[in-house]
Design an enzyme around this catalytic site. Structure first.
Site, PDB file in Angstrom:
ATOM      1  N   CYS A 139       0.844  -1.262   0.007  1.00  0.00           N
ATOM      2  CA  CYS A 139       0.119   0.192  -0.056  1.00  0.00           C
ATOM      3  C   CYS A 139       1.097   1.122  -0.097  1.00  0.00           C
ATOM      4  CB  CYS A 139      -0.990   0.008   1.220  1.00  0.00           C
ATOM      5  SG  CYS A 139      -1.986  -1.217   1.325  1.00  0.00           S
TER       6      CYS A 139
HETATM    7  C1  BEZ Z   1       0.641  -4.550   1.885  1.00  0.00           C
HETATM    8  O1  BEZ Z   1       0.016  -3.730   1.615  1.00  0.00           O
HETATM    9  O2  BEZ Z   1       1.754  -4.748   1.744  1.00  0.00           O
HETATM   10  C2  BEZ Z   1      -0.568  -5.813   2.332  1.00  0.00           C
HETATM   11  C3  BEZ Z   1      -1.417  -5.498   2.829  1.00  0.00           C
HETATM   12  C4  BEZ Z   1      -2.320  -6.600   3.342  1.00  0.00           C
HETATM   13  C5  BEZ Z   1      -2.141  -7.941   2.886  1.00  0.00           C
HETATM   14  C6  BEZ Z   1      -0.987  -8.145   2.368  1.00  0.00           C
HETATM   15  C7  BEZ Z   1      -0.142  -6.940   1.760  1.00  0.00           C
END
Ligand code: BEZ
Length: 210
Positions: free
Chosen positions: A45
């Site tokens: 994210c």
């Molecule tokens: C991420 O943004 O890295 C992430 C968020 C939730 C689950 C897996 C990855």
């Protein structure tokens, strides 16, 4: 209920990093990219929101406003914003909606219980100036989105709004487009001039300009 192409994007009131907004008022006749991310302070994210901030110039050129949403609270969004700027190299320059009560997430069907928990999957809605939903994408939490593709789709939507045309596989701005099947080759030649007929149903023509 799922949101379908051609639906009017539902409006809502929400707290964001830029203050409380009413979605339709905030959009105010622009194109918009509304996208969800599962959680703040997560690696994928952080790269996605950094990339969106870096693309502001490209979005501005196309009359597009970006807005992100997650179920995390506004205080988290505010403190995570510093990391997004630091990691991505561009200060956060678009609002992030705080949706702890999941109003927006439910309204846009961004919670997919089969994906494990109560945080949003990676949804994307491209919404046009008349508030119509023109594209939806849903990515799993483990896969970051391709923001070049999001810009490319906006270009394709904006060019296909100009004339009865469609874009082929892997189309890029500047390359030829396809005459819509509803237009005869004779009418297409009268309208566009340069029309190459490969098959009666596959006719190429240069992309129109606004
Ligand atoms: C991420 O943004 O890295 C992430 C968020 C939730 C689950 C897996 C990855």
């Amino acid at each position: 209920m799922a949101i379908r192409l051609g639906d009017i994007a539902p409006t809502f009131s929400a707290e964001t990093t830029d203050g409380v907004i009413d979605f339709h008022d905030w959009k105010s006749g622009s194109w918009a990219v509304l996208f969800s991310h599962p959680a703040d302070f997560t690696p994928v994210c952080t790269t996605e929101l950094g990339r969106t901030a870096a693309l502001k110039g490209e979005f501005d050129k196309r009359g597009v406003k970006a807005i992100a949403v997650s179920v995390d609270p506004i205080e988290d969004h505010r403190s995570w914003a510093k990391d997004i700027g630091e990691v991505g190299g561009t200060e956060l320059n678009f609002p992030i909606i705080a949706d702890p009560d999941r109003t927006v997430s439910h309204l846009y069907d961004m919670l997919h219980p089969g994906e494990g928990d109560t945080s949003t999957v990676r949804s994307v809605f491209i919404i046009d100036p008349s508030d119509k939903v023109r594209l939806t994408l849903t990515y799993p939490k483990s896969v970051g989105r391709n923001f070049d593709e999001i810009v490319r789709v906006i270009d394709a939507l904006q060019v296909t709004d100009l004339a009865p045309i469609a874009t082929p596989a892997d189309w890029k701005p500047g390359s030829k487009v396809i005459v819509a099947p509803t237009v005869s080759t004779e009418d297409a030649r009268a309208r566009f001039g340069d029309v190459e007929e490969i098959k009666p149903y596959l006719r190429w023509t240069p992309a129109p300009t606004a």
